[in-house]
Design a protein around this motif. Sequence first.
Motif: not given
Length: 279
Positions: A185-188, A193-194, A198-203, A218-224
């Motif tokens: 569902d959208p919330e899950s 993706l959150e 965060k794994v991408n940034k912190e690790d 478009k919301r979560y990725f700088k490169r598509i």
Amino acid sequence: MINSLKIRGLNKHFTKDKQVLREINLDIASGEMVALIGASGSGKSTLLRLISGLTSADSNCESLIEVQGQCVQKNGKISADIRIIRSKIGFVFQQFNLVDRLSVLTNVLVGLLHTIPLWRGLLHLFFSSEKNKALQSLRRVGIEDCYAQRASTLSGGQQQRAAIARAMVQGAGLILADEPIASLDPESSRNVLEILSKVNKEDACTVLVSLHQVDFAKRYFKRIIGLKDGSIVFDGTADELTVELLKKLYGSQADELFEIDSKAKSMISPANEWHFNIA
């Protein structure tokens, strides 16, 4: 600096008359988080399977796939060291790929099998330090309290978090996620993706995710990166992904896709967002 992913001249046929990927050339820098979009049948899943060495490219043409400077396959021949190389590639599947009858903790500990003797893995004998590492990963994805439950008792969103925790325990430098929110569902979906973000940034982990949901891309990725009929037809930022380009990518599926994305967006609001600590 070595790219996390390097692809040159990649072609893939399923049959003589069915070409799935055409001359794919791609570089993804270490630490990037990239979305892979395109209509069904555009080649997204096949590309991820080729990157991980789960399948081989055409052998009648020159091609190369390297992950963190190591050759996964060349000219359609998978590297003899693929098991070692694959240990640094985490793969998150659409259907979670957990063992239902095993506990959540044991499923996450599977990510450590490449680091321990075979006999210990077969007997499910893990040291306290290894269990603590798995518990820490479950804590980071917000489901530590579920560690003793059978995987089959978890919701879809929780199972996907467990799959991400397994990749984190594995110590993967590259995480590939194949439609990880397609059945959520959208919330899950937002929470998954959150976590990946965060794994991408912190690790400092490179993340490549295939998605159908353009709004989330478009919301979560700088490169598509956009695939159409097995070819890369777009590689840029979310802001550069115009409606015209999306219609080129999705064709007759575009209107239905935009309607679904619009409904999904309307269901997510600050009031019902989940917040959890994955530090």
